[in-house]
Scaffold this motif. Structure first.
Motif, PDB file in Angstrom:
ATOM      1  N   ILE A  48       0.842  -1.201   0.000  1.00 42.79           N
ATOM      2  CA  ILE A  48       0.000   0.000   0.000  1.00 42.79           C
ATOM      3  C   ILE A  48       0.880   1.256   0.000  1.00 42.79           C
ATOM      4  O   ILE A  48       0.657   2.196  -0.767  1.00 42.79           O
ATOM      5  CB  ILE A  48      -0.961  -0.013   1.218  1.00 42.79           C
ATOM      6  N   LYS A  49       1.917   1.246   0.832  1.00 44.25           N
ATOM      7  CA  LYS A  49       2.831   2.392   0.869  1.00 44.25           C
ATOM      8  C   LYS A  49       3.540   2.580  -0.474  1.00 44.25           C
ATOM      9  O   LYS A  49       3.671   3.699  -0.972  1.00 44.25           O
ATOM     10  CB  LYS A  49       3.875   2.219   1.982  1.00 44.25           C
ATOM     11  N   LEU A  50       3.997   1.459  -1.061  1.00 42.01           N
ATOM     12  CA  LEU A  50       4.702   1.546  -2.350  1.00 42.01           C
ATOM     13  C   LEU A  50       3.773   2.120  -3.424  1.00 42.01           C
ATOM     14  O   LEU A  50       4.163   3.003  -4.196  1.00 42.01           O
ATOM     15  CB  LEU A  50       5.229   0.162  -2.763  1.00 42.01           C
ATOM     16  N   ALA A  51       2.525   1.621  -3.440  1.00 41.83           N
ATOM     17  CA  ALA A  51       1.563   2.095  -4.446  1.00 41.83           C
ATOM     18  C   ALA A  51       1.254   3.578  -4.252  1.00 41.83           C
ATOM     19  O   ALA A  51       1.123   4.333  -5.221  1.00 41.83           O
ATOM     20  CB  ALA A  51       0.279   1.274  -4.379  1.00 41.83           C
ATOM     21  N   ARG A  52       1.160   4.011  -2.993  1.00 39.89           N
ATOM     22  CA  ARG A  52       0.882   5.424  -2.738  1.00 39.89           C
ATOM     23  C   ARG A  52       2.063   6.287  -3.172  1.00 39.89           C
ATOM     24  O   ARG A  52       1.879   7.341  -3.784  1.00 39.89           O
ATOM     25  CB  ARG A  52       0.583   5.650  -1.256  1.00 39.89           C
ATOM     26  N   LYS A  53       3.279   5.825  -2.860  1.00 44.06           N
ATOM     27  CA  LYS A  53       4.444   6.631  -3.247  1.00 44.06           C
ATOM     28  C   LYS A  53       4.560   6.703  -4.773  1.00 44.06           C
ATOM     29  O   LYS A  53       4.880   7.752  -5.325  1.00 44.06           O
ATOM     30  CB  LYS A  53       5.737   6.068  -2.642  1.00 44.06           C
ATOM     31  N   TYR A  54       4.263   5.581  -5.428  1.00 42.09           N
ATOM     32  CA  TYR A  54       4.301   5.556  -6.895  1.00 42.09           C
ATOM     33  C   TYR A  54       3.290   6.560  -7.454  1.00 42.09           C
ATOM     34  O   TYR A  54       3.586   7.324  -8.377  1.00 42.09           O
ATOM     35  CB  TYR A  54       3.998   4.135  -7.384  1.00 42.09           C
ATOM     36  N   ALA A  55       2.092   6.547  -6.868  1.00 45.32           N
ATOM     37  CA  ALA A  55       1.044   7.473  -7.332  1.00 45.32           C
ATOM     38  C   ALA A  55       1.493   8.927  -7.159  1.00 45.32           C
ATOM     39  O   ALA A  55       1.317   9.757  -8.058  1.00 45.32           O
ATOM     40  CB  ALA A  55      -0.255   7.216  -6.580  1.00 45.32           C
ATOM     41  N   HIS A  56       2.075   9.224  -6.004  1.00 46.11           N
ATOM     42  CA  HIS A  56       2.523  10.596  -5.743  1.00 46.11           C
ATOM     43  C   HIS A  56       3.666  11.009  -6.664  1.00 46.11           C
ATOM     44  O   HIS A  56       3.613  12.057  -7.298  1.00 46.11           O
ATOM     45  CB  HIS A  56       3.006  10.729  -4.286  1.00 46.11           C
TER      46      HIS A  56
END
Ligand SMILES: *Cc1c(COP(=O)(O)O)cnc(C)c1O
Length: 417
Positions: free
Chosen positions: A123-131
């Motif tokens: 979840i953290k990786l996906a959020r950072k990727y999105a940002h």
């Protein structure tokens, strides 16, 4: 310390639920037996009653109990080096990551200690990727209704079942649910979320919903999800915590669906009962930098050394073949039981050695009642919701043990209906 030093025996022995419950928080509904030892697919309780173990720590004891390879790996690692910090390079961690990468669509691994924690990492990786890659300010992750992703705050939020969230709000923002295996609903959800500006960062799904009732993913649905993700730059995350590491007869659950995820998570079966979790991603979405994510125990030499020996067993000739053959045998046996009890059993489903038997909704009969009756007769099973009985034996289960389990289950159902 002398090698023959014996451990102090606790008093009381904690075989009695009353003794146990005095000291341990009551977060679990436990069956009133205490398991004390095991071998292969069998375990014994404090009264020396023998059980055939078709729970395997909930799809965790890949090699069953007291497996010689597991014992050897544990001994070897504990005598060499069991824990050091990720301040240093950890060779067994590298070796396990290499095994995972060479046996999957992923390029790089991060290690932690549980399924929930692996999903947190995803979840953290996906959020950072999105940002950082897509410039999304408020990333949303779509998950499935009836899913299960763990018990931390973010993962109960990701879990599309209100019963796990009740009384724990405020939940973590940024999650939206859509029905599993329903492509029209998912497309509508994405369209709605992305109507103004792109917002959907990732779609998180189980290849087969385990806790949600042993519901296999539909290949056509997943292939369309993959296409949608590719078109829109959305990351596809697969939670392989229950079905990964050989359980379905293939190493990863997604191999049954003809797709590759961008990120997947593993835990349960990975260490064969030694706690470990992993998040694996393709290099294209590996946006983590030093300091972004960490875990004190994650990837320590002990857990990684043991997990590697479990994984290497999957490469042994005939190992996955056994999962497929025994899975087929179990599936056919359950189908026969469904035919024998047409008024009680409505469905049998699953892949490899994860199978579910669904009881008719309008009957008084529940999965717990079946599990209790089977336990009385020496077979351990686990519910997957109120109406589904789940079968997740060690992957080393034999033909004779499957036959015996089916026999006990038939007896248990006969006694109930
Ligand atoms: C068990 C499970 C989890 C949670 O794993 P823990 O190790 O209990 O945190 C997450 N996802 C799925 C699919 C699971 O089956």
């Amino acid at each position: 310390m002398s090698p023959d030093m014996t451990l102090a025996k606790p008093t009381p022995a904690f075989y009695d639920p009353a003794d146990f419950d005095r000291y341990v928080m009551k977060t679990y509904g436990r069956f009133p037996i205490a398991l004390t030892h095991g071998e292969g697919c069998r375990v014994w309780d404090a009264q020396e009653k023998e059980y055939l173990d078709f729970v395997a720590g909930i799809a965790t004891c890949t090699l069953g109990h007291a497996h010689p390879r597991l014992i050897e790996a544990v001994n070897q690692q504990i005598q060499t080096l069991h824990h050091v910090s990720n301040l240093y390079y950890i060779p067994p961690q590298g070796a396990l990551a290499q095994w995972l990468v060479e046996h999957s669509c992923g390029d790089r691994a991060f290690f932690c200690n549980s399924g929930a924690e692996a999903n947190e990492g995803a979840i953290k990786l996906a959020r950072k990727y999105a940002h950082t890659v897509r410039g999304i300010e408020n990333p949303t992750i779509i998950t499935a209704k009836a899913s299960f992703h763990g018990r931390t705050l973010a993962t109960i939020t990701a879990t599309g079942q209100p019963k796990y969230q009740k009384n724990f709000n405020p939940l973590v923002p940024g999650f939206v649910y859509s029905p599993y295996n329903d492509i029209d609903a998912l497309e509508a959800t994405i369209e709605e979320l992305d109507a103004q500006t792109p917002q959907v960062a990732a779609i998180l799904l189980e290849a087969l919903q385990g806790e949600g009732g042993v519901r296999p993913g539909d290949a056509a649905f997943f292939q369309r999800v993959r296409q949608l993700c590719d078109e829109k730059g959305i990351l596809l995350i697969l939670d392989e915590v229950q079905v990964g590491v050989g359980r379905t007869g293939k190493i990863w659950g997604y191999e049954n669906l003809g797709i590759e995820p961008d990120i997947f998570t593993s835990a349960k079966g990975l260490g064969g009962g030694i706690p470990i979790g992993a998040m694996v991603c393709k290099s294209g979405c590996d946006v983590f930098e030093p300091g972004d994510h960490a875990s004190t125990f994650g990837g320590n030499p002990f857990a990684c050394g043991v997990a590697l020996s479990v994984c290497q067993m999957l490469d042994e000739p005939g190992f996955l073949e056994n999962v497929r053959e025994r899975g087929e045998q179990l599936g056919q046996g359950l189908e026969a039981i469904a035919r024998q009890f047409p008024d009680s059993v409505v469905d049998v489903r699953g892949w490899g050695l994860i199978r579910g038997l669904e009881i008719k909704q309008d009957l008084e009969l529940t999965s717990i009642m079946v599990v209790k009756a089977a336990m009385e007769s020496g077979l351990l099973l686990v519910p997957a919701g109120p109406k589904v009985v789940r079968f997740v034996p060690p992957l080393i289960v034999s033909q004779g043990e499957i036959d015996r389990a089916l026999e006990i289950l038939t007896g248990a159902l006969s006694s109930l209906v």
